[in-house]
Each structure stands twice: as C-alpha cells, then as structure tokens.
Design an enzyme around this catalytic site. Structure first.
Site, mmCIF file in Angstrom:
data_model
loop_
_atom_site.group_PDB
_atom_site.id
_atom_site.type_symbol
_atom_site.label_atom_id
_atom_site.label_comp_id
_atom_site.label_asym_id
_atom_site.label_seq_id
_atom_site.Cartn_x
_atom_site.Cartn_y
_atom_site.Cartn_z
ATOM 1 N N LYS A 14 6.974 35.567 60.130
ATOM 2 C CA LYS A 14 6.284 34.530 60.452
ATOM 3 C C LYS A 14 4.750 34.414 60.377
ATOM 4 O O LYS A 14 4.343 35.715 60.293
ATOM 5 C CB LYS A 14 6.423 34.034 62.013
ATOM 6 C CG LYS A 14 6.237 35.211 63.052
ATOM 7 C CD LYS A 14 4.480 35.126 63.430
ATOM 8 C CE LYS A 14 4.216 36.588 64.473
ATOM 9 N NZ LYS A 14 2.985 36.839 64.408
ATOM 10 N N PRO A 99 6.598 42.769 56.064
ATOM 11 C CA PRO A 99 5.705 44.121 56.381
ATOM 12 C C PRO A 99 6.059 44.698 57.674
ATOM 13 O O PRO A 99 5.955 43.864 58.619
ATOM 14 C CB PRO A 99 4.391 43.667 56.070
ATOM 15 C CG PRO A 99 4.410 42.276 55.261
ATOM 16 C CD PRO A 99 6.101 41.672 55.611
ATOM 17 N N ALA A 101 4.510 46.697 60.973
ATOM 18 C CA ALA A 101 3.467 46.608 61.466
ATOM 19 C C ALA A 101 2.490 45.660 60.939
ATOM 20 O O ALA A 101 1.261 46.259 60.872
ATOM 21 C CB ALA A 101 3.085 47.992 61.882
ATOM 22 N N GLY A 102 2.793 44.701 60.406
ATOM 23 C CA GLY A 102 1.883 43.744 59.623
ATOM 24 C C GLY A 102 1.406 42.348 60.167
ATOM 25 O O GLY A 102 0.478 41.848 59.666
ATOM 26 N N GLY A 106 8.205 41.423 61.773
ATOM 27 C CA GLY A 106 9.541 41.931 61.384
ATOM 28 C C GLY A 106 10.533 42.518 62.401
ATOM 29 O O GLY A 106 11.420 42.649 62.191
ATOM 30 N N ALA A 109 12.171 40.005 64.127
ATOM 31 C CA ALA A 109 13.219 39.283 63.111
ATOM 32 C C ALA A 109 14.405 40.153 63.020
ATOM 33 O O ALA A 109 15.469 39.872 63.394
ATOM 34 C CB ALA A 109 12.675 39.079 61.683
ATOM 35 N N ASP A 141 7.770 37.698 70.429
ATOM 36 C CA ASP A 141 8.011 36.935 69.178
ATOM 37 C C ASP A 141 9.329 36.840 68.669
ATOM 38 O O ASP A 141 9.625 36.443 67.796
ATOM 39 C CB ASP A 141 7.386 37.697 68.078
ATOM 40 C CG ASP A 141 5.946 37.612 68.003
ATOM 41 O OD1 ASP A 141 5.345 36.482 68.654
ATOM 42 O OD2 ASP A 141 4.976 38.297 67.590
HETATM 43 O O1 C5P Z 1 6.186 41.098 73.547
HETATM 44 P P1 C5P Z 1 5.795 42.406 72.650
HETATM 45 O O2 C5P Z 1 6.596 43.655 72.889
HETATM 46 O O3 C5P Z 1 6.134 41.931 71.142
HETATM 47 O O4 C5P Z 1 4.432 42.700 72.685
HETATM 48 C C1 C5P Z 1 3.677 43.812 72.483
HETATM 49 C C2 C5P Z 1 2.439 44.056 73.217
HETATM 50 O O5 C5P Z 1 1.579 43.098 72.863
HETATM 51 C C3 C5P Z 1 2.476 43.875 74.864
HETATM 52 O O6 C5P Z 1 3.253 44.805 75.387
HETATM 53 C C4 C5P Z 1 1.282 43.350 74.941
HETATM 54 O O7 C5P Z 1 0.323 44.642 75.031
HETATM 55 C C5 C5P Z 1 0.676 42.554 73.934
HETATM 56 N N1 C5P Z 1 0.719 41.113 73.977
HETATM 57 C C6 C5P Z 1 -0.047 40.627 74.958
HETATM 58 N N2 C5P Z 1 0.259 39.090 75.054
HETATM 59 C C7 C5P Z 1 1.040 38.513 74.344
HETATM 60 C C8 C5P Z 1 2.025 39.086 73.515
HETATM 61 C C9 C5P Z 1 1.874 40.388 73.417
HETATM 62 O O8 C5P Z 1 -0.867 40.876 75.458
HETATM 63 N N3 C5P Z 1 1.014 37.183 74.525
#
Ligand code: C5P
Length: 308
Positions: A14, A99, A101-102, A106, A109, A141
């Site tokens: 996305k 990618p 860590a882009g 990913g 997904a 996500d």
């Molecule tokens: O939910 P996800 O594991 O993808 O998020 C990774 C990290 O990104 C979270 O641990 C947080 O540090 C940060 N994050 C955030 N606020 C969001 C989404 C992600 O602070 N709405």
C-alpha cells in the site's frame, strides 16, 4: 499416500495517500487518520500442508526478512491456529514483491495472506470480519492488506472505512536499499512534536478528488506527517523527493514510515519518463511503476497434488 494440498494467496502493498498523525496514546500507538491505497505490488504466500509451522522467503529484499517465529506471517498462522483450536501446521512459501522495510506494509501483506491461506488450507472457515479481528491483533496495517482497494483508516490505522475511488492512479515508486524502522520513525516524530498534537482530519477535497478519479486534485492533497521524521533519519530521501520535482510527476511523498517515495503521474503514459529520470539521477536503488487501487488478499489457486 494421501494427496497433498496447497493454497496460494496474494495480498497487496500500500501507499498512504494521506497520513495524519497525533500524539501517542497511553499504549504507545499514535492515533492516525490515513487514506490507504493498495497498489499492484504483491506478496505471494503458498501454504502447504505440514505437521508444524515453518517458512521460507524469496524475492525482493528476502535476505532481510526473518524466517523464524518472529516473522509476522508465521505469527499469523500461529494466531489462527490458536484462535480456532486446530493442531494443523503449514509450510509457508513467501515470494516478496513489496519492498522490505519500505513503508509499504509488505510484512503486513504477508500476515494477511497467511491468515487467509491457512484458513482455506485448514478449513477453519472464518468470516472476513473474524479474519479482520485477528489481523488487527497482528499489526495496525494488516486489516488493510486483507481488504485492499482504497480506504480511510483511523485509530491505529486499523479501523477501516472503504473509500470510493474512480479509475486508476499511476504511481512511480523510488525504492531505497536502506530500510527504516517504523517505531524509530514514530520516535523521531515524537522528538519533532514535543507538544500535544490532536490528530488532523483528512481533507474532504482529497476524498472528492479520489471519487472524481482526478489525479491533479489528489496530488494537491498528498500529505505525510511522518515525512520530516523519515527525512531526519535518512536525509537522502529529500534528494529523491527533489528528483521527482524535476519531472512531470504531479507530487511526491514518502510512503508511510518510508523510505519508499511515491510520486503520482497525471497519466499512465507519463510514468516511464518520470521513472527513467529518477533512475538516472542515481538517488534510488530501484524505480517501479505501479497502479492503484488493487484488490485485497485473495485466493490465486488451491492445488491438490496426487503423489503418484
Ligand atoms: O502495528 P505495527 O506492529 O505495524 O506497528 C509497529 C510500530 O509502529 C508500533 O509498535 C509503534 O511503535 C508504531 N506505530 C505507532 N502508531 C501507529 C502505528 C504504528 O506508534 N498508529
């Protein structure tokens, strides 16, 4: 011997067309208002019958992806097994197109595709809504990777409302071989925004431009509140944005937490020239042309192989 079964599911990466951020909540997550658009870069996950959960990864950036139980797709299979009480296993074969860590989700997904593939392989038969709840447990996500298309996300980005978008939008993506960590980018945003920030709203004109299929209107409202934080961590991203500004691209932004930079083309036929210019500028590891919206996680094929 019994025949062996496998299920192949595809889920999209996305772009955040708009990403507005407010100050962190008590649980550490930042409240977001975002417009996601799924694009035609895919993660393919084939789940094969197995005794336990295991995983292999090939494709774009595969060498940077963990293949143990910390992998989000592995965790997705584990979560589904626990939630449904099945003792079945699966070998997950992941082929990456998004990618690593882009900033294009990913890994999310992979998790969405693994949930759907294992649900079909194991005949656990969850409704889309139930898969969505498990997806939200895995990451902010992951629910969007299940639904795809274009959607507004609030909360952590995981509370979705489908958005209308007419026609197709053509995006040119500049990839970087240096990944950015999402938590680090949010921490850099915290450092840049020490005073409380309420989460800004999505501009209504952006939603109108999406419905109208008007790339010029969408381009005027491309916004990413994380962009200054991503550029603070990786200053060369500014060179990528600047390179796009010298092309026919209508506007360019860092996608999500970066480092991928996405530029919107007015017409599909402009994209090749924009991509060639940015590739020649030597500021990106790869330049790709994609389009959106793309479908969410879906079955590609289900195979029963006769061992004879
Ligand atoms: O939910 P996800 O594991 O993808 O998020 C990774 C990290 O990104 C979270 O641990 C947080 O540090 C940060 N994050 C955030 N606020 C969001 C989404 C992600 O602070 N709405």
């Amino acid at each position: 011997m019994t025949p062996s079964r496998s299920v192949h599911v595809r889920a999209p990466g996305k772009i955040n067309v708009a990403l507005r951020v407010g100050s962190a909540r008590a649980d550490g997550y930042h409240p977001l208002a975002t417009v996601f658009q799924a694009v035609t870069l895919y993660e393919d996950v084939v789940a094969e019958e197995a005794e336990t959960i295991s995983l292999t990864v090939t494709g774009r950036g595969a060498d940077r992806v963990p293949t143990d139980s910390s992998n989000l797709a592995w965790r997705a299979a584990r979560l589904l097994a626990d939630a449904t009480g099945t003792d079945a296993g699966a070998h997950l074969r992941i082929t990456k197109g998004v990618p690593t860590a882009g900033g294009m989700a990913g890994g999310s997904a992979d998790a969405a595709a693994a949930l759907l593939a294992c649900d079909l392989l194991w005949h656990t038969g969850l409704a889309r809504e139930e898969l969505g709840e498990l997806a939200a447990e895995l990451g902010a996500d992951v629910p969007f990777a299940l639904t795809g298309q274009t959607a507004v996300g609030v909360g952590r980005g995981d509370v979705l409302t489908p958005a209308l978008a007419r026609g197709r939008f053509t995006w040119v993506l500049a990839l970087s071989d240096q990944g950015l960590s999402t938590p680090e980018v949010f921490r850099a945003w915290d450092a840049q925004n020490p005073d409380p920030v309420p989460v800004p709203e999505i501009d209504a004109e952006l939603m109108h431009a999406l419905v109208a299929g008007d790339p010029h209107g969408v381009a005027r409202h491309l916004v990413n509140d994380l962009q200054p934080a991503a550029i603070a961590l990786l200053p060369t991203l500014q060179d990528v944005v600047d390179a796009f500004e010298e092309t026919a691209a209508l506007a360019a932004i860092v996608s999500g937490s970066g480092p991928t930079v996405a530029a919107l083309a007015a017409r599909p036929e402009d994209a090749a020239e924009i991509a060639a210019y940015v590739a020649a500028a030597g500021v990106a590891s790869d330049v790709l042309v994609v389009s959106g919206p793309a479908l969410g996680a879906r079955l590609v094929e289900s195979v029963v192989s006769d061992p004879d």
